[in-house]
Design an enzyme around this catalytic site. Sequence first.
Site, mmCIF file in Angstrom:
data_model
loop_
_atom_site.group_PDB
_atom_site.id
_atom_site.type_symbol
_atom_site.label_atom_id
_atom_site.label_comp_id
_atom_site.label_asym_id
_atom_site.label_seq_id
_atom_site.Cartn_x
_atom_site.Cartn_y
_atom_site.Cartn_z
ATOM 1 N N PRO A 47 0.825 -1.216 0.000
ATOM 2 C CA PRO A 47 0.000 0.000 0.000
ATOM 3 C C PRO A 47 0.855 1.261 0.000
ATOM 4 C CG PRO A 47 0.132 -0.905 2.207
ATOM 5 C CD PRO A 47 0.878 -1.861 1.325
ATOM 6 N N ASP A 86 -2.250 2.846 2.234
ATOM 7 C CA ASP A 86 -1.652 3.062 3.542
ATOM 8 C C ASP A 86 -2.043 4.471 3.984
ATOM 9 O OD1 ASP A 86 -0.127 2.964 5.779
ATOM 10 O OD2 ASP A 86 1.785 2.701 4.763
ATOM 11 N N TRP A 557 4.440 1.008 9.597
ATOM 12 C CA TRP A 557 4.992 -0.138 8.861
ATOM 13 C C TRP A 557 4.409 -1.435 9.396
ATOM 14 C CZ3 TRP A 557 7.785 0.939 4.630
ATOM 15 C CH2 TRP A 557 8.387 2.207 4.544
ATOM 16 N N GLN A 593 12.596 -0.735 0.126
ATOM 17 C CA GLN A 593 11.647 -1.485 0.954
ATOM 18 C C GLN A 593 12.253 -2.747 1.569
ATOM 19 O OE1 GLN A 593 8.778 -0.321 1.897
ATOM 20 N NE2 GLN A 593 8.897 1.469 0.598
ATOM 21 N N TRP A 597 8.766 -2.270 3.873
ATOM 22 C CA TRP A 597 7.654 -3.210 3.739
ATOM 23 C C TRP A 597 8.104 -4.651 3.547
ATOM 24 C CZ3 TRP A 597 4.842 -5.230 -0.880
ATOM 25 C CH2 TRP A 597 3.600 -5.792 -0.521
ATOM 26 N N LYS A 630 19.555 12.635 -8.325
ATOM 27 C CA LYS A 630 18.298 12.367 -7.646
ATOM 28 C C LYS A 630 17.310 13.487 -7.958
ATOM 29 C CE LYS A 630 17.059 11.246 -3.005
ATOM 30 N NZ LYS A 630 17.412 11.287 -1.597
ATOM 31 N N LYS A 633 12.578 18.441 -5.247
ATOM 32 C CA LYS A 633 11.892 19.718 -5.454
ATOM 33 C C LYS A 633 12.892 20.866 -5.435
ATOM 34 C CE LYS A 633 7.206 18.770 -3.961
ATOM 35 N NZ LYS A 633 6.566 18.358 -2.717
#
Length: 1020
Positions: A47, A86, A557, A593, A597, A630, A633
Amino acid sequence: MFKPVSSKVSFPELEKHTLEFWKGRKILQKTNEVRQGGPEFVLYDGPPTVNGNPGIHHVLSRIYKDVIPRYKTMKGYRVFRKAGWDTHGLPVELEVEKELKFNNKAQIEEYGIAKFNAKCRESVLRYLKKWEELTDRIGFWLDMEHPYITFDTGYVESCWWIIKQLWERGLVYQGYRVTPHCPRCGTSLSSHEVAQGYEDAEDPSIYIRFRLSRDAQNPSAKALPKLGWNVQANKWEQEVPALLAWTTTPWTLTGNIALAVSPKEDYALVQSRSPQGTTERLIMARALLDRALGSGNWEILAEFTGRDVSGLQYDRLYEPKPEFVPAGDKLPPHSRVVTADYVSVSDGTGIVHIAPAFGEEDFDLGKVAGLPMVQSVDLDGKMIPNGKAWDGKFVKKADPMILEDLEQRGILHHQEKIVHTYPFCWRCHTPLLYYAKPSWYIKTTAFRDQMVSGNRDINWYPDYIKEGRFGDWLEHNIDWGLSRERYWGTPLPIWRCGRDPGHMECVGGIQELKAKPNVTGIVDPVDPHRPFVDEIGFDCGKCGGKMKRAPEVLDAWFDSGAMPLAQFHYPFEDKAEFETRFPADYITEGIDQTRGWFYTLHALSILLFGKPCFKNVVCLGHIVDVKGEKMSKTKGNVIDPWKIINNQGADALRWYMFTTSPAGNVKRLSVDQVTEAMRKVLSTVWNTYSFFVIYANIDQFDPVKAKRPATTDELDRWIISELHQLIDEVDKAYTNYDPTEAGRKIEEFVDYLSNWYVRRNRRRFWKGENDTDKLSAYFALYECLVTLSKLMAPLTPFLSEELYQNLVRAVDPQAPESVHLSDFPKADLSRVDEKLEADTRLVMKVCSIGRAARSKAGIKVRQPVPVVIVKTRTKSEQESLRCLAPQILEELNVKALEFAEPDVDLAGQSCYCTIEDGGCVVAVPTEIPAELLEEGIAREIVHRIQNMRRNAGFEIADYIVTYYQAEPSLQKAIESQSAYIKQETLSKELLNQPPAEGAFSEKARIEGREVTLGVKKLAT
Ligand SMILES: [Zn+2]
Ligand SMILES: [Zn+2]
């Protein structure tokens, strides 16, 4: 008849129509209806946290979640693909805090937890819509009508049930431990969160004097006599020396309670000139004297081991207020030197300052050495008032003030700056503090071996993650810091007795809670969130005291790691739903992850069921900009996925992401690169498809009614051979969870099909008569395009659907309703002819060298050449080329193909222009005979007329009259080639006169000579 197709196409427009078609016909639902009775393929949807708009990297993970299920559907599986969202946790809270312009928890409490959590719920529901839109538009087929949402009461209840299972097995405990704490967010972070937030930071690096106590020393410290302490007289006979210690966190000095030395290393008492200009006596590690004091600026007075200085007593820098020391701890009048094996003499002074409240090692050492804890900082990271200049200041702000104080008091020896990696909060970028406080844990370390052995049953793509990144993480497992001192999350279902905090009860469900003795505060329907759940109390089963919930919520998590069960509200509803869908066949997410997750899924599954909950996992590399940086913003290099979807289309973005690099690699992405990939592959497929449809419609080719002739044509046999080889390879690639390989193979085939097969065959489609040769070509090209639409369907579902609908459904209403409901093609290896493939590739190579030779000789493309001479590496290559000679003659526009024997030096002959590549030599003559020059002119004229036909808007099959006027030499060439020109341009007549009224006319120059051409359509 096929629906007419324009050679120009807007993929985004086409995709919108396809989306409507899928929705209108409920194709997604039908994928499972048509596979009823087939085996089930289970996707667990990791999620995403819906705390913002989805970004370009989310597109990557979502299309990877889509591609394998689409393939499996075509292979006969029913696919389980429930969407998950999530919705809890710090990221969501931070988003709302930003909206409300809050900076700390006090503002939340003042605002009201109920209102704050309602805002959190609103925020995620708002973003959830954005996620649904993007998911839909990129063609990610997911059951969003029946999603699991982590804030749902049922979901939370399943989480409670899991906690209770662990609680009953003694795997949940509260420990007073040093945890990484974010002072801004006011909560602990788990190790997997800390692992995601390391950054480089500049900090002070300071050397401080800890003066030994003037009046009292512990006689057990063996080094005392060497330092000038008279043990009998119990007093100093020389100037009192100082221990020189080093730290990068000045604020922690307010919690100093000991100094640690290495028991084995050598230490020394030295006389040194201080940076302040005085002479002083210092104690520190011998190996670091030069580095800490400056080369030569010391003279050893005495030497001893670290063990010998253990027990020395020194004066504390700051006297703590009594309330800084937790009840039960006793503060001695002096602090002392202790030994610790972990102290090294690789940097600093070999003397480490110990503040048990602010470091994990310090805390553990404190336990062993019986040191009290001094807590001089509050949970917001602010200095607790103690009558100092820095009272109430944030620790980092207090640093310079403390330094100034130390300097004034003559305690600071000297200071430097240091750049080191330091953990920051992964969400708000505040430096983390290591902070001793009570926190809840899951005892994952008790299952380390099972987690490691369970990992052996999982297929990792790429495979090195298994033993590497993930395996390492499991090997170094520490207990899971489970609790967060926050608001918007699954509440910890543990209630505590008001009379005796040792009486605790864990509640595993809502009915269970309602059934507690003398329960109060229940409001139906129960919202299991704060603050409502905090109001629920009941009687202690042991002493009759009142039970109150522990205030913490769970690490978000935990929610996502619980999804295998909680998505089915297990075990409160139909248990079989979960049982038949455990473990999952497939999961995929970003490589980070492994500590998020992937880990929480694995940990919970091993703890609860002793086996892993996923069989195959694809780890995705990060997306960076075109320079490899990378996206962020602040750098302004973030690419909005919608920009690409609206301009190039979802298929183009999908295709680029799948094929640019293998799943686990870093992916560079720019709008231009996507455009280039679209042009190179998707537009080429489209052009080939539109070419086919245009001619097939002219010839009324019907693949259903027509009978496919047995073919002897080399090109047809070749492309069909390549096609079946391709089916086999693409099938294997998808089976191996490798869409990159599948796409790359398809790309190669598309190039063969368009740039060789179709180009070499144009004449067969073009010619007037409808014979078996033409039919054979139609069938071959038709089979290639239909098969291609199916092979590409998992990668580019929109374009594939468009091709399939027109090529298959338009002529065969009995065919499956969508390409995604059709069966994956089966490779017929009996149609694969590897020798023919190798030979054709050789022909393509010779032609490529030949084109270069022509260009080197300055011969125009349309100018025929009398001969081309080829020297091959072997006799058998010569034979291969001889068999396929017609392809070479036409492709290179030559009249004859000859071969040179190996001993002939082609390059040495001046009448030829030669090029050599990889042992293969191709030569073309530099002189062209006159009659071929005329033929060249004729071809140039044909080319001009074809362009004029297009510019005039004639249909390909329209017959015309052509007019021309030219100077005599050109006129002669046109007359001698008139039959050819008429045939090629569908000219019924070729008239040497000015263009008639209404003709489309143009002036052109050919070989420097002027010609006027005119074309006029004949009435049909
Ligand atoms: Zn934070
Ligand atoms: Zn009690």
